[in-house]
Every structure is written in structure tokens, then in C-alpha cells.
Design an enzyme around this catalytic site. Structure first.
Site, PDB file in Angstrom:
ATOM      1  N   TYR A   1       0.790  -1.238  -0.113  1.00  0.00           N
ATOM      2  CA  TYR A   1      -0.217   0.299   0.279  1.00  0.00           C
ATOM      3  C   TYR A   1       0.444   1.191   0.054  1.00  0.00           C
ATOM      4  CZ  TYR A   1      -3.691   3.091   1.294  1.00  0.00           C
ATOM      5  OH  TYR A   1      -4.825   4.317   1.803  1.00  0.00           O
TER       6      TYR A   1
ATOM      7  N   LYS B   1       0.612   3.888  -3.164  1.00  0.00           N
ATOM      8  CA  LYS B   1       0.374   5.164  -3.011  1.00  0.00           C
ATOM      9  C   LYS B   1       1.478   6.231  -3.143  1.00  0.00           C
ATOM     10  CE  LYS B   1      -4.099   5.234  -1.488  1.00  0.00           C
ATOM     11  NZ  LYS B   1      -4.895   5.368  -2.699  1.00  0.00           N
TER      12      LYS B   1
HETATM   13  N1  LIG Z   1     -10.248   6.337   4.821  1.00  0.00           N
HETATM   14  C1  LIG Z   1      -8.652   7.151   4.963  1.00  0.00           C
HETATM   15  O1  LIG Z   1      -8.467   7.230   6.573  1.00  0.00           O
HETATM   16  C2  LIG Z   1      -8.010   6.881   3.665  1.00  0.00           C
HETATM   17  C3  LIG Z   1      -6.810   7.245   4.229  1.00  0.00           C
HETATM   18  C4  LIG Z   1      -5.877   7.427   3.189  1.00  0.00           C
HETATM   19  C5  LIG Z   1      -6.132   7.187   1.872  1.00  0.00           C
HETATM   20  N2  LIG Z   1      -6.944   6.095   1.570  1.00  0.00           N
HETATM   21  C6  LIG Z   1      -7.869   6.252  -0.083  1.00  0.00           C
HETATM   22  O2  LIG Z   1      -9.398   6.439  -0.190  1.00  0.00           O
HETATM   23  C7  LIG Z   1      -9.835   5.710  -1.151  1.00  0.00           C
HETATM   24  C8  LIG Z   1     -11.201   5.250  -0.794  1.00  0.00           C
HETATM   25  O3  LIG Z   1     -10.701   4.709   0.848  1.00  0.00           O
HETATM   26  P1  LIG Z   1     -12.177   3.932   1.797  1.00  0.00           P
HETATM   27  O4  LIG Z   1     -11.675   4.164   3.459  1.00  0.00           O
HETATM   28  O5  LIG Z   1     -12.989   5.504   1.295  1.00  0.00           O
HETATM   29  O6  LIG Z   1     -12.236   2.351   1.505  1.00  0.00           O
HETATM   30  P2  LIG Z   1     -13.307   1.567   1.403  1.00  0.00           P
HETATM   31  O7  LIG Z   1     -12.812   0.193   1.392  1.00  0.00           O
HETATM   32  O8  LIG Z   1     -14.218   2.099   2.817  1.00  0.00           O
HETATM   33  O9  LIG Z   1     -14.085   2.485  -0.224  1.00  0.00           O
HETATM   34  C9  LIG Z   1     -13.272   1.281  -1.214  1.00  0.00           C
HETATM   35  C10 LIG Z   1     -14.084   1.315  -2.013  1.00  0.00           C
HETATM   36  O10 LIG Z   1     -13.601   0.832  -3.831  1.00  0.00           O
HETATM   37  C11 LIG Z   1     -14.331   0.449  -3.761  1.00  0.00           C
HETATM   38  N3  LIG Z   1     -12.697  -1.313  -4.353  1.00  0.00           N
HETATM   39  C12 LIG Z   1     -12.569  -1.842  -3.942  1.00  0.00           C
HETATM   40  N4  LIG Z   1     -11.291  -2.634  -4.872  1.00  0.00           N
HETATM   41  C13 LIG Z   1     -11.681  -1.599  -6.694  1.00  0.00           C
HETATM   42  C14 LIG Z   1     -11.446  -2.110  -8.156  1.00  0.00           C
HETATM   43  N5  LIG Z   1     -10.516  -2.448  -8.540  1.00  0.00           N
HETATM   44  N6  LIG Z   1     -11.758  -1.522  -7.953  1.00  0.00           N
HETATM   45  C15 LIG Z   1     -13.262  -0.386  -8.702  1.00  0.00           C
HETATM   46  N7  LIG Z   1     -13.460  -0.550  -6.989  1.00  0.00           N
HETATM   47  C16 LIG Z   1     -13.561  -0.461  -6.279  1.00  0.00           C
HETATM   48  C17 LIG Z   1     -14.359  -0.982  -2.582  1.00  0.00           C
HETATM   49  O11 LIG Z   1     -15.329  -2.349  -3.053  1.00  0.00           O
HETATM   50  C18 LIG Z   1     -15.090  -0.027  -1.930  1.00  0.00           C
HETATM   51  O12 LIG Z   1     -16.489  -0.097  -2.332  1.00  0.00           O
HETATM   52  C19 LIG Z   1      -8.625   4.584  -1.060  1.00  0.00           C
HETATM   53  O13 LIG Z   1      -7.860   4.435  -2.061  1.00  0.00           O
HETATM   54  C20 LIG Z   1      -8.142   4.606   0.468  1.00  0.00           C
HETATM   55  O14 LIG Z   1      -6.622   3.967   0.435  1.00  0.00           O
HETATM   56  C21 LIG Z   1      -8.459   6.076   2.857  1.00  0.00           C
END
Ligand SMILES: NC(=O)c1ccc[n+]([C@@H]2O[C@H](COP(=O)([O-])OP(=O)(O)OC[C@H]3O[C@@H](n4cnc5c(N)ncnc54)[C@H](O)[C@@H]3O)[C@@H](O)[C@H]2O)c1
Length: 300
Positions: A155, A159
Site C-alpha cells: 500500500y 500510494k
Molecule cells: N479512509 C482513510 O482514512 C484513508 C486514508 C488514506 C487514503 N485513503 C484512500 O482513500 C480511498 C478510499 O478509501 P475508503 O476508506 O473510502 O475505503 P473503502 O474500503 O470504504 O472504499 C473503497 C471502495 O473501493 C472499492 N474497490 C475496491 N477495489 C476496487 C476495484 N478494483 N475497482 C473499483 N472499486 C474497487 C471497494 O469496493 C469500496 O467500495 C482508497 O484509495 C484509500 O486507500 C483512505
């Protein structure tokens, strides 16, 4: 902020942050292509946007393949006539320490995050350049990619690569009026709410309906998904035309501009450095820190 007439693709928008972005962009007037691997989540997201008076079309497909990227752009053009904004939020985690991480864990995360961002951005860039009216690529990075994080080889690499691609594409697409930025969000979602330091506080907030505490929102920069949407809407808008090649952090009450890597200390030796002289070089006086600082809960 007015996004009337704009068309956006949001990958991974069936739930979590992506869903919040899709809803916010639609509420600001944009038409949105919702994408996820979860068909039910796509249907629900499209229904939620539409019920709120917005315009949305759904694509159930896994990002990573070029075919999915093409399908997303084709859907935007077929359903809404154009493309203006791409947000790459699809993501998965497969955390393991290095010595236990399998090839499959590594490849799966790289495929969705890094290859998914690359393939979708490439397809979007082709379309935006053809249109000739500029555009916005908003790539979702992470604190893990900026700092490194225990158990997140795959990851953190993906990123960090996404932030590097944002800087590269900002250079390549500047002439076309297409801005490219990396967003570094932190929010309570399925992906993060099991983190031990945050879990009890988030559970309490969900149970009582009380807002997350100020120390979490300010010091840790952790809030709800809706706290992140203001930055996404701003970056999608015409008002952000002067901002490109940046990594911008947001979460809770916190908004931050991340520094880019640059030389911090430099030393010179006439004729070059030998293995023995490097050890006493003055650049090692203060080494860089690394890793995401452990959360500090007041009174804990
Ligand atoms: N939540 C946080 O604090 C945080 C922090 C840093 C980065 N992020 C990044 O933000 C983004 C969203 O995170 P989140 O917390 O909402 O996660 P989440 O798991 O709630 O949502 C991710 C979504 O992506 C979908 N997904 C997974 N693989 C996929 C694919 N191959 N094609 C299409 N959709 C796919 C999943 O089904 C899910 O609906 C991610 O890239 C995550 O790495 C989140």
C-alpha cells in the site's frame, strides 16, 4: 461551489470516501460516473445521487484493467457528453509485514491502486486532451505513501507511486490546462475504523451520534468522509486552476500542504566521496524521521 455542466468519474464510489465524493460533486451540479466492484453498492450510490436531485450513471467493474478505464470514459461521454474530472478512490488493503507478504497480496494492492490510477488517468488524459478545454485529475494517495507504515509494503509503495505520478503528470499535462494533484485523506471508513487507536472513539461517536472529539479532528486530522469532500469539490472546480503537482492533506478540521522530497543536507568532497569518508560526512547529523506518528489520545 458551482460544478454545473461538469462531468466527473469517481472510482471506488460505491461506499466510503468515494461515495461521499460522488454525492458532493453531484450536489454541486456535476454529473457523476459511479464505479465500484460491488454491483449492489453501485446501484445504491446511483439511486442515492439521483434521489438527491443529481445525475449519475453506474459502472460495475474492477479498476486495474485498461478495459475498465476505457469503459469509464466511454460511459461519461455516452451518458453526459464529455469528461472534466477524474477521481481515483478505489482501493483495497492486504496488510502483512514484509517477510509474510505474498506475491498475491503485493500484486493485488499494486493493481487496484497504482495500475488502476495509471490506467484510468491515461484514458482520462486522452479524452481531456481531445476536448482541449482542460480538466482535473485528482489522485487519492495516503499518509502511508508519504511516510511509510508498518505492515503496508504494498500500500505504501502504491500510494507513494501515486504521489510521484501526480507530480509527473502535472508536468506533462500543464500545457493542456489539466491540473493533477494528490489528495491525502484521513476519515473514518470501513478501511480505517478498525485501527486500534481510533476504533473505540469512532464506535462511541457512531453509537451516540455525537461528533468525533476535537483532539481526533484537529491533532490526528481524522474526521468523517464528509470532511474530505470540500477539498475534492474545490479541486474539481475552476477555482483551483492554479494548483497542480501538489499533495494536499485533509481530515477532520485539518488541511495541510505536504512537502515534496528534496535534498535536506548536502556536502562536497573534491574528487568525490570514498566509502570511508562518507561515514563522517556532515549530512548525517540529523537523520530524517519516517513512519506515521502513533496517535496520541489525551489522557491515555
Ligand atoms: N479512509 C482513510 O482514512 C484513508 C486514508 C488514506 C487514503 N485513503 C484512500 O482513500 C480511498 C478510499 O478509501 P475508503 O476508506 O473510502 O475505503 P473503502 O474500503 O470504504 O472504499 C473503497 C471502495 O473501493 C472499492 N474497490 C475496491 N477495489 C476496487 C476495484 N478494483 N475497482 C473499483 N472499486 C474497487 C471497494 O469496493 C469500496 O467500495 C482508497 O484509495 C484509500 O486507500 C483512505
Amino acid at each position: 461551489m458551482d460544478l454545473d455542466g461538469k462531468v466527473a468519474i469517481v472510482t471506488g464510489s460505491g461506499r466510503g470516501l468515494g461515495l461521499a465524493y460522488a454525492r458532493a460533486l453531484a450536489a454541486a451540479g456535476a454529473a457523476v460516473v459511479v464505479n465500484d466492484v460491488d454491483e449492489g453498492a453501485v446501484k445504491e450510490a446511483v439511486a442515492a445521487v439521483t434521489a438527491a436531485g443529481g445525475r449519475a450513471a453506474g459502472v460495475t467493474a474492477a479498476v486495474g484493467d485498461s478495459a475498465t478505464a476505457d469503459q469509464l470514459v466511454e460511459t461519461a461521454v455516452r451518458e453526459f457528453g464529455r469528461l472534466d474530472v477524474l477521481i481515483t478512490s478505489a482501493g483495497i488493503l492486504r496488510d502483512r509485514v514484509l517477510w509474510k507478504m505474498s506475491d498475491e497480496d503485493f500484486d493485488a494492492v499494486i493493481r487496484v491502486h497504482l495500475r488502476g490510477t495509471f490506467t484510468c488517468a491515461r484514458a482520462a488524459a486522452v479524452r481531456l486532451r481531445e476536448q482541449g478545454e482542460g480538466g482535473r485529475l485528482i489522485l487519492i494517495s495516503s499518509p502511508a505513501g508519504q511516510r511509510g507504515n508498518f505492515g503496508q509494503t504494498n500500500y505504501a509503495a502504491a500510494k507513494a507511486g501515486i504521489a510521484a505520478m501526480a507530480r509527473t503528470w502535472a508536468l506533462e499535462l500543464a500545457r493542456n490546462g489539466i491540473t493533477v494533484n494528490a489528495v491525502v485523506p484521513v476519515a473514518a471508513t470501513e478501511m480505517t475504523k478498525t485501527i486500534p487507536a481510533f476504533a473505540p472513539v469512532i464506535e462511541e461517536s457512531e453509537r451516540t451520534g455525537e461528533p468525533l472529539p476535537a483532539w481526533l479532528r484537529r491533532d490526528e486530522g481524522m474526521g468523517t468522509v464528509d470532511d474530505v469532500t470540500g477539498l475534492i469539490t474545490f479541486l474539481a472546480s475552476d477555482a483551483s486552476a492554479h494548483i497542480t503537482g501538489q499533495a494536499i492533506g485533509i481530515g477532520g478540521d485539518r488541511l495541510a500542504l505536504w512537502a515534496h522530497p528534496q535534498e535536506k543536507a548536502v556536502a562536497f568532497a573534491d574528487g568525490g566521496w570514498s566509502a570511508s569518508s562518507i561515514g563522517s560526512a556532515p549530512i548525517f547529523g540529523e537523520l530524517e524521521t519516517y513512519g506515521i506518528p502513533a496517535p496520541k489520545q489525551p489522557g491515555a
